[in-house]
Every structure is written in C-alpha cells, then in structure tokens.
Motif scaffolding. Structure first.
Motif, PDB file in Angstrom:
ATOM      1  N   ASP A  12       1.807   6.582  -2.247  1.00 21.40           N
ATOM      2  CA  ASP A  12       2.232   5.257  -2.308  1.00 21.40           C
ATOM      3  C   ASP A  12       1.279   4.245  -3.012  1.00 21.40           C
ATOM      4  O   ASP A  12       0.340   3.849  -2.483  1.00 21.40           O
ATOM      5  N   PHE A  29       0.424   1.228  -1.833  1.00 23.67           N
ATOM      6  CA  PHE A  29      -0.398   1.133  -0.550  1.00 23.67           C
ATOM      7  C   PHE A  29      -1.948   1.145  -0.687  1.00 23.67           C
ATOM      8  O   PHE A  29      -2.677   0.159  -0.144  1.00 23.67           O
ATOM      9  N   TRP A  58      -2.959  -2.258  -2.144  1.00 26.53           N
ATOM     10  CA  TRP A  58      -3.191  -3.087  -1.174  1.00 26.53           C
ATOM     11  C   TRP A  58      -4.273  -2.905  -0.244  1.00 26.53           C
ATOM     12  O   TRP A  58      -5.158  -4.029   0.311  1.00 26.53           O
ATOM     13  N   SER A  59      -4.628  -1.749   0.032  1.00 30.33           N
ATOM     14  CA  SER A  59      -5.606  -1.238   0.920  1.00 30.33           C
ATOM     15  C   SER A  59      -7.089  -1.776   0.438  1.00 30.33           C
ATOM     16  O   SER A  59      -8.014  -2.438   1.092  1.00 30.33           O
ATOM     17  N   TYR A  95       2.784  -6.332   1.775  1.00 28.31           N
ATOM     18  CA  TYR A  95       3.018  -4.928   2.069  1.00 28.31           C
ATOM     19  C   TYR A  95       3.829  -4.728   3.422  1.00 28.31           C
ATOM     20  O   TYR A  95       3.394  -5.713   4.273  1.00 28.31           O
ATOM     21  N   PHE A 134       1.618   1.324   9.198  1.00 24.11           N
ATOM     22  CA  PHE A 134       1.574   1.387   7.770  1.00 24.11           C
ATOM     23  C   PHE A 134       2.273   2.536   7.468  1.00 24.11           C
ATOM     24  O   PHE A 134       1.614   3.712   7.200  1.00 24.11           O
TER      25      PHE A 134
END
Length: 418
Positions: A82, A85, A88-89, A272, A318
C-alpha cells in the motif's frame, strides 16, 4: 446557500446542524441507511480534552517501529503493498519530534476544549441526551515507572488550560469506587474533572432527527457518493448512486474515505484508516462497574459507563480498509475489563465491533476551504472525532460565513502552516 455535507457520522451531522442553524439549506449524503453507522457507531465514549496529546511523538515512533514485528502491542502495523500507507508513515515520522508534538497538541487541546463547550451548549439548547456523564475521566497507570513518565504529557496540557489533579491510589479509589477493589494494581493517575462521556451513536441519531425536524436538514441515506462534477474552480455537483446532487458548496466529512475522494481531485489530504475495536456489555451488577470514564494507560484501553452498559475500546491497527474482526481480537479488552471490574459483567453478552478512524499524520483534523472555491473539509479527527465533532462543526460554520472564528484558527485551517 445550499450546502451538501458528505457523510452522516458525528462530524458530518454536527457540521450539518451548525450550518443549518446559520440559515443554510443543508443536504447530507450518506451511503448507510441511517446516521452514525460507520466510524461513529462505536468508540470509547470519551469526550476527552485530556486525550489531546498528539499521537506522533518520540515515544510513539519507538512503539510504531516495534509494532512492525510485535503484534501484541496496542498499536499494530500489518505491512502490505500500500504505497499510500508508506507515504503516510513518512509524514507521521516527520511529526515525531518534541517540537511537533507540542505544536500539534496545542491545536488539538484548543479545539477539544472548545468542542466540549459546544456539545454541552448544544445539548442544553436542543434537549438531546446521550447517556452522558459529566464526572470527569481518570487516566491511570499500573506501575510507578509508567506513572512517573506518563504524567509529563498531562502536565503540559495543564499548563495550557486543562484542569487536572494528579492522584495516588487512595484518591483514585475515592473518585472512582468501581476501582476500589483493585486499587493495589494501580500506582496512580490523572483526574481530568472537565472531561466527560457519552454515546456518540445515540447523540448522532438524535441530532440528525432534530436537524431534520427543526432545521429542515435533508438526509439522503442509502446513497453512495461516486465523485464530484468539477468545472473550473468550483464543484458543480456531487455524483451519487441516485444521480447528481447540486449545491452552492460541498463539505467532505467522509471519515476514513475522505482521503480517497480528495486525492482523486488533487487535494492533499493524508487521512489514513486506523482500525479500533470496541466491546459493549450490559452490567450484571452496576455497583461493580465504573461510575465515570477511564483509561488504562499501560494497556491502552479506554472505557465509559453508558447507562447500564460498559463500553471498552482499544487498539490502533494499520490494516488498510479492512473492517473485519474475530473474537480473539477482543481478548485483551475483555481480560482488562474483568481485571478492573470483577463480577460486573458477563463477557458472553458482549457486543463486539471494529471500525476505522480517520487519522492524520499529525493527529490534527483539517477544516476549511480546499482547492476549489466552494469545497470545504471537516475531517481527519482520528480517535477523537467524538470529542471534537461539535467544535469542528461550529468552527466550520464560522469559516463558511466569513466570520471571525470563536477560537484561534492557527493550525486548523486547511493549507495553513501548523
């Protein structure tokens, strides 16, 4: 002005209420058959300025990295293909400094304190009740070590306007008789007397009914949002499963799906989904249950007394948009409930649920105009959407009206420096 609100969770419904109260003609579009059937259906029940500390911090960074291989933590990270993700991280990691932690916490606390005032004023004006209790919330620690290290964030909140009392086990048991029998397992904690609790689904259901009956808000339930019809710098219509719906302005309050819709139209909206789990259980012996809300800070479990029910919530997982769950996912929640309140409930009667929280990397929601002249955002509230919903809705109504907001807008308006 005719305003379309996308999403009938607690955030979207509160926004619709405040916009309609301002005299706008409001239509809410929701894919479920009723309000509060997604993220707002179940949570810890805490209306908690005391929980305003931002997630992203040096300590959270260590926990986040440990969660990559240790799935027994309160935070669980399931690696998957993803790219969103990972993007976002990286943003989350950039927020994990002391400086960013303090800045983000300041914004959250400002909005949370305002929102608590808004929900109480709304309840008084409308007569809406929602199994609320205004007795405060206890944030407690099981070891002296965790108490010593865990009080720093609460001291910071106290320095910035949150009344707190640091309590030992005797005072804690005095405040919460439900914990008196297990006080030896607890080192002490923080009592936030202005925090409160309530059922967000009950509140949202009743607010939606009030807004429809008293303010003329129209709810299009069972209607899926398929996209936006954009021309130039304006949204002309919302494309839905029931056909296009036109309006003068559009508000995105779609919870975890907000980012999916925004990215399709070039809006930088790093929301997210983070899965949380709740168990709601009728109290067999109410005298053995809690009398106020609380949070077991060592096990990362929050709980509320909702009428004759106990609501417990835990975990930040998550795992994309997966909403599935199995009984084993609730083992720690139920074991903690039995440990804290022995004899209060029969775990076989627990109603289990899992839902997705719309998390921003900095834990701060986004509100205000975004890219197009008539497109607004009210989303990204993470695990404190119930706490911040009314304050966000009231703040949005100020922005839409062009009024000076009731609170300092610094860090809240979309696209401004935080």
């Amino acid at each position: 002005m005719k305003i379309l609100v996308l999403g009938a969770g607690v955030v979207g419904t509160a926004a619709a209420y405040y916009l309609a109260k301002d005299g706008h003609e409001v239509t809410v579009i929701e894919r479920h058959e009723a309000a509060a059937r997604g993220t707002s259906q179940s949570n810890a029940g805490l209306v908690s300025p005391g929980d305003a500390t931002a997630w992203a911090s040096p300590a959270a960074l260590k926990t986040f990295l440990r969660a990559l291989w240790n799935h027994d933590l309160g935070i669980k990270v399931r690696l998957r293909l993803d790219p969103y993700f990972y993007a976002w991280s990286l943003r989350f990691l950039r927020e994990c400094t002391v400086k960013r932690l303090r800045a983000n916490t300041d914004i959250k606390l400002r909005l949370a304190l305002h929102s608590r005032q808004c929900i109480n004023q709304l309840s008084e004006e409308t007569g809406i009740h929602y199994d609320e209790r205004k007795k405060g919330i206890l944030y407690f620690f099981r070891s002296q070590k965790s108490l010593d290290t865990g009080t720093d964030n609460y001291r910071y909140l106290a320095e910035h306007g949150l009344p707190i009392e640091i309590v030992g086990r005797e005072r804690l048991a005095e405040l919460e008789p439900g914990l008196a029998g297990v006080k030896e397992k607890i080192a002490g904690g923080i009592y936030s007397p202005i925090d409160q609790t309530g059922d967000s689904k009950q509140f949202t259901d009743r607010l939606a009914a009030y807004a429809a009956e008293k303010l003329g808000v129209k709810f299009l339930f069972g209607t899926t949002i398929q996209g936006l019809d954009i021309e130039g710098d304006r949204v002309r219509a919302v494309i839905t499963s029931a056909g296009p719906v036109t309006g003068d302005a559009v508000v995105i309050s779609l919870g975890p799906e907000s980012g999916l819709l925004g990215r399709r139209y070039g809006i930088d909206l790093p929301v997210y989904p983070v899965k949380g789990y709740t168990a709601t259980i009728p109290l067999e012996d109410e005298s053995k249950g809690p009398t106020m809300g609380g949070a077991d800070e060592d096990r990362l479990i929050g709980y509320s007394r909702l009428g004759n029910r106990l609501r417990m919530s835990s975990t930040a997982e998550f795992t994309g948009f997966d909403r599935s769950f199995k009984p084993g996912d609730f083992r720690t929640i139920l074991e903690t409930g039995k440990d804290l309140f022995p004899g209060a409930f029969d775990e076989k009667k627990a109603v289990l649920w899992a839902g997705l929280r719309p998390m921003m990397p900095n834990s701060v929601p986004v509100i205000g105009q975004a890219k197009y002249r008539n497109l607004y955002l009210d989303t990204g509230h993470g695990h404190v959407g119930w706490t911040m919903a009314c304050g966000s809705g009231q703040f949005l109504s100020d922005v839409v009206a062009g009024r000076k907001p009731q609170i300092d807008p610094k860090g809240l308006l979309y696209g401004t420096a935080r």
